[in-house]
Design an enzyme around this catalytic site. Sequence first.
Site, PDB file in Angstrom:
ATOM      1  N   ASP A 193       0.732  -1.039  -0.085  1.00 24.36           N
ATOM      2  CA  ASP A 193      -0.046   0.187  -0.001  1.00 24.36           C
ATOM      3  C   ASP A 193       0.809   1.247   0.043  1.00 24.36           C
ATOM      4  O   ASP A 193       0.593   2.183  -0.616  1.00 24.36           O
ATOM      5  CB  ASP A 193      -0.824   0.044   1.306  1.00 24.36           C
ATOM      6  CG  ASP A 193      -2.097  -1.029   1.118  1.00 24.36           C
ATOM      7  OD1 ASP A 193      -2.885  -0.967  -0.030  1.00 24.36           O
ATOM      8  OD2 ASP A 193      -2.691  -1.383   2.107  1.00 24.36           O
ATOM      9  N   SER A 194       1.955   1.370   0.767  1.00 18.22           N
ATOM     10  CA  SER A 194       2.656   2.362   0.868  1.00 18.22           C
ATOM     11  C   SER A 194       3.467   2.648  -0.302  1.00 18.22           C
ATOM     12  O   SER A 194       3.624   3.720  -0.679  1.00 18.22           O
ATOM     13  CB  SER A 194       3.589   2.572   2.250  1.00 18.22           C
ATOM     14  OG  SER A 194       3.037   2.376   3.152  1.00 18.22           O
TER      15      SER A 194
END
Length: 437
Positions: A193-194
């Site tokens: 996600d990051s």
Amino acid sequence: MRSFASSSESIPTKVTPQNLPLAGIRILEVGQVIAGPFCGQLLGHYGAEVIKVEPPEVGDPLRVWRERDLDGVSPWWRSIARNKKSVTIDMRKEEGRRLVKQLAIKSDVMIENFKPGTLEKWNLGPADLHPLNPSLIFTRVSGYGQTGPWSSRPGYASVCEAESGFRYINGTPDPDTGALLGPPIRPNLSLGDSVAGLHAAFGTVLALLARKSHEAQGQPGGQTVDVSIFESMINLMEGIIPEYDRKGKIRGPSGSSLTGIVPTNAYPCKPSPDAPTVPAYIVIGANSDSIYSRLMTAIERTDLIGPAYAQNHHRVERQAEIEDAISAWTRERTAEEVEEILRAVSVPAGRVLNVKDIVESEHAQARGLVEDVPVPKADGGWSVKMSRAVPVLEGCDTKTRWAGPELGEHNREVLIGELGLSEEEFGRLQQEGVVGK
């Protein structure tokens, strides 16, 4: 930077320091949890005004993820939503979508991380909004991209990390086959996600630069930035695809070392006197030829220097011998002792730190890496430590302006003060559940 600003209607930003490069850019963030919101966080740090749309009553699920503070809100939320304005609108309702459309018309960028097709179903996709705001940039984060046979799948970072090959190379190798032995090792965070959020922020800035060029030529400046978690993770995978193509090699896991690079590993040390039962390790990276020679001299193993060890490909052939020599030396010393000896001869080495170590680190403090951000409350509130925005840009103060806001904190400011809703209409929308109270 003011020159980024769109020719479309915009709302002046009152609170953003004008020396930041994205000052004057308005971001409408309709994503939730991590990937889209992390993109919004990064852009907000550098001056963009970020309006975050959340569901009424409950808000972004991340508000209550992991640890929760005195008010029941996650400190993580205070970090990822910092510098943002919270507006609560029910996008499942037609009037809620109308409000979001009005905000999009007045924005430079729209960030979303819904399943592909969701905004189109709500008549909020590029085909719906570009006729109304030709300069709008759609930054779309999904598991697998907006097109392709996998695009309709739900996109979760853990699954995308597995399918990108990242999880395959993380774990313990089978001593016979070199393939993954047992389950893959997962970093204890949502890396995919990051990483996708980073790619989304990068893509958004590129699209803003491209918009300026297109509009200077009289062309529409809006476009779609299509970011997938799957592809973002593959983008980190170095040379595994060309290595497979040219040499037929399928890179597998390597434990704490790095395949084909010697020596770089985590080496066991004598436990610290302060924690005699806790295993200690130090990471040493001595894979350049000159650094390797200094390392072998420091550990008094000059017998491992010479033509047979001169370059990396020579050392790869003798990895076990080299690793055993280093480990035998580190086991007789604490990590602090190893670090002191090796740093004195310019060999990169560092202890494996936890978050407490980082917060208390003299280097982190000297760099201002951790900042205390107030969370105001009626009783005075408290502060939350957060990592400062990076990279550091000369002349730019990226200090956090405010912590992640209360749910719907900016409803009146945005919907009445900026969109121009009357008090009567605002109250009606609240009563009907379109806007949060």
